[in-house]
Design a protein around this motif. Structure first.
Motif, PDB file in Angstrom:
ATOM      1  N   MET A  98       0.823  -1.200   0.000  1.00  0.00           N
ATOM      2  CA  MET A  98       0.000   0.000   0.000  1.00  0.00           C
ATOM      3  C   MET A  98       0.865   1.261   0.000  1.00  0.00           C
ATOM      4  SD  MET A  98      -3.178  -0.783  -0.284  1.00  0.00           S
ATOM      5  CE  MET A  98      -4.153   0.572   0.336  1.00  0.00           C
ATOM      6  N   ARG A 124       4.232  -6.647  -5.114  1.00  0.00           N
ATOM      7  CA  ARG A 124       3.223  -6.048  -5.992  1.00  0.00           C
ATOM      8  C   ARG A 124       2.793  -4.696  -5.441  1.00  0.00           C
ATOM      9  NH1 ARG A 124      -1.339 -10.784  -6.539  1.00  0.00           N
ATOM     10  NH2 ARG A 124      -0.001 -12.561  -7.061  1.00  0.00           N
ATOM     11  N   GLN A 125       2.620  -3.720  -6.327  1.00  0.00           N
ATOM     12  CA  GLN A 125       2.016  -2.452  -5.937  1.00  0.00           C
ATOM     13  C   GLN A 125       0.501  -2.573  -6.081  1.00  0.00           C
ATOM     14  OE1 GLN A 125       4.183   0.139  -4.913  1.00  0.00           O
ATOM     15  NE2 GLN A 125       2.281   0.837  -3.970  1.00  0.00           N
ATOM     16  N   LEU A 126      -0.237  -2.200  -5.058  1.00  0.00           N
ATOM     17  CA  LEU A 126      -1.684  -2.407  -5.059  1.00  0.00           C
ATOM     18  C   LEU A 126      -2.446  -1.108  -5.274  1.00  0.00           C
ATOM     19  CD1 LEU A 126      -2.219  -4.832  -2.053  1.00  0.00           C
ATOM     20  CD2 LEU A 126      -1.853  -5.394  -4.459  1.00  0.00           C
ATOM     21  N   ALA A 127      -3.571  -1.222  -5.951  1.00  0.00           N
ATOM     22  CA  ALA A 127      -4.534  -0.132  -5.967  1.00  0.00           C
ATOM     23  C   ALA A 127      -5.256  -0.106  -4.619  1.00  0.00           C
ATOM     24  CB  ALA A 127      -5.540  -0.335  -7.106  1.00  0.00           C
ATOM     25  N   CYS A 128      -5.855   1.032  -4.300  1.00  0.00           N
ATOM     26  CA  CYS A 128      -6.508   1.193  -2.995  1.00  0.00           C
ATOM     27  C   CYS A 128      -7.936   0.658  -3.039  1.00  0.00           C
ATOM     28  CB  CYS A 128      -6.490   2.660  -2.588  1.00  0.00           C
ATOM     29  SG  CYS A 128      -4.845   3.358  -2.495  1.00  0.00           S
ATOM     30  N   ALA A 194     -10.163   6.333  -1.063  1.00  0.00           N
ATOM     31  CA  ALA A 194     -10.553   5.125  -1.787  1.00  0.00           C
ATOM     32  C   ALA A 194     -11.937   4.668  -1.311  1.00  0.00           C
ATOM     33  CB  ALA A 194      -9.529   4.017  -1.558  1.00  0.00           C
ATOM     34  N   THR A 223      -9.286   5.251  -6.785  1.00  0.00           N
ATOM     35  CA  THR A 223      -8.792   3.896  -6.523  1.00  0.00           C
ATOM     36  C   THR A 223      -7.305   3.710  -6.735  1.00  0.00           C
ATOM     37  OG1 THR A 223      -9.299   3.206  -8.795  1.00  0.00           O
ATOM     38  CG2 THR A 223     -11.022   2.893  -7.125  1.00  0.00           C
ATOM     39  N   ASN A 224      -6.598   4.705  -7.282  1.00  0.00           N
ATOM     40  CA  ASN A 224      -5.162   4.508  -7.471  1.00  0.00           C
ATOM     41  C   ASN A 224      -4.420   5.818  -7.275  1.00  0.00           C
ATOM     42  OD1 ASN A 224      -4.580   5.810 -10.255  1.00  0.00           O
ATOM     43  ND2 ASN A 224      -6.366   4.500 -10.640  1.00  0.00           N
ATOM     44  N   ALA A 225      -3.136   5.703  -6.953  1.00  0.00           N
ATOM     45  CA  ALA A 225      -2.335   6.869  -6.590  1.00  0.00           C
ATOM     46  C   ALA A 225      -2.140   7.817  -7.761  1.00  0.00           C
ATOM     47  CB  ALA A 225      -0.985   6.399  -6.055  1.00  0.00           C
ATOM     48  N   GLU A 226      -2.029   7.283  -8.974  1.00  0.00           N
ATOM     49  CA  GLU A 226      -1.821   8.140 -10.134  1.00  0.00           C
ATOM     50  C   GLU A 226      -3.010   9.075 -10.347  1.00  0.00           C
ATOM     51  OE1 GLU A 226      -1.088   4.926  -9.977  1.00  0.00           O
ATOM     52  OE2 GLU A 226       1.088   5.171 -10.060  1.00  0.00           O
ATOM     53  N   GLU A 227      -4.215   8.540 -10.165  1.00  0.00           N
ATOM     54  CA  GLU A 227      -5.398   9.377 -10.305  1.00  0.00           C
ATOM     55  C   GLU A 227      -5.438  10.433  -9.203  1.00  0.00           C
ATOM     56  OE1 GLU A 227     -10.283   8.989 -10.692  1.00  0.00           O
ATOM     57  OE2 GLU A 227      -9.063   7.196 -10.362  1.00  0.00           O
TER      58      GLU A 227
END
Length: 295
Positions: A98, A124-128, A194, A223-227
């Motif tokens: 996370m 793995r990098q996870l989405a939130c 999230a 739901t994701n850090a980039e957004e």
């Protein structure tokens, strides 16, 4: 039915879109359509109802999907176990992150791999999105996330790091010229979180109210850090992060402001209690021996 055709069918059954399925499978849309037609001829019935706007599974298609999914997953697991055995690997540990997998944390992974070369470590990098659900569904073995975690079926392991908070704002935001901010200011701006977080867990990351009792507004779920960082850079929201993100992202259009009165976040190993294994215990021992980082 060939293995590749099974994979094509299952992807189309999930996406319900031939174009997206082709992109995901890295094949042409014609190849996807050809595989589905071939399966339908063999079975003697349509698997999908197609219109110019929608793709839906037929009853036969739903039954085939439900029958094939566990078989396909089991076959892949068997092939993966064979690959690992052939390379001398006797086990695999899947760790979902996370926080970002910043270089500071690599010492844990290097130490584990050095001590246990017979085991494969997958980071793995996870989405939130439903991280605890990913553990419970056995999609991963260990989760690295912020505390507290108060789930009766999950074990909280050792802490990897404790990180102070920073507020990310657009470079032209009204707060951008400040040297620091405090929690009371959060009520003046929109934030994002999230979806479907346990309330106690969400509230640790972003309180619901300021010290003076004002509500802290949430925008639409992200739901994701980039957004998240894109919305920050566009000035749509402000967002608090653990400070390690400043070493992951270098962005001229985003300013990082220390938060004076929001507690640091501690990130720890979390796993499903009944699924604890020799590999999980070994990773937890490795983290304990090396000790927690403080940023």
């Amino acid at each position: 039915m060939e293995l590749r055709d099974i994979e094509i069918f299952l992807v189309v059954a999930e996406e319900l879109h031939f174009g997206r399925s082709a992109e995901r499978l890295l094949v042409s849309q014609a190849r996807v359509s050809q595989a589905i037609r071939k399966q339908e001829r063999r079975i003697g019935a349509p698997l999908f109802e197609r219109t110019s706007r929608t793709v839906r599974l037929t009853n036969v298609g739903r039954q085939l999907r439900d029958d094939l999914q566990p078989v396909y997953a089991g076959l892949h697991e068997s092939l993966e176990r064979a690959r690992m055995t052939a390379s001398g690997v006797t086990g695999r540990l899947r760790v979902g992150m996370m926080p970002f997998n910043i270089v500071d944390m690599h010492r844990y992974w290097r130490a584990f791999r050095s001590r246990f070369p017979q085991w494969e470590l997958e980071i793995r990098q996870l989405a939130c999105v439903e991280p605890f659900g990913r553990l419970r569904d056995n999609d991963m073995d260990v989760l690295v996330t912020w505390l507290p975690v108060e789930e009766p079926d999950l074990t909280v392991g050792p802490v990897l790091c404790t990180d102070p908070r920073v507020l990310a704002v657009a470079a032209d935001h009204e707060l951008a010229g400040r040297t620091a901010v405090h929690l009371e200011m959060f009520a003046d701006f929109r934030h994002a979180v999230a979806p479907d977080m346990p309330e106690y867990w969400e509230g640790t990351y972003l309180p619901f109210r300021t010290p003076q009792g004002r509500s802290i507004e949430r925008g639409r779920p992200v739901t994701n850090a980039e957004e998240l960082i894109n919305q920050v850079g566009m000035g749509e929201i402000v967002h608090n992060f653990p400070s390690h993100v400043t070493r992951h992202w270098g962005m001229p259009h985003v300013r990082w402001l220390p938060i004076t009165d929001l507690a640091p976040l501690s990130f720890a190993l979390i796993w499903r209690t009944e699924a604890e294994s020799e590999l999980i215990a070994a990773l937890a021992d490795t983290v304990r021996e090396l000790g927690a980082l403080r940023f």
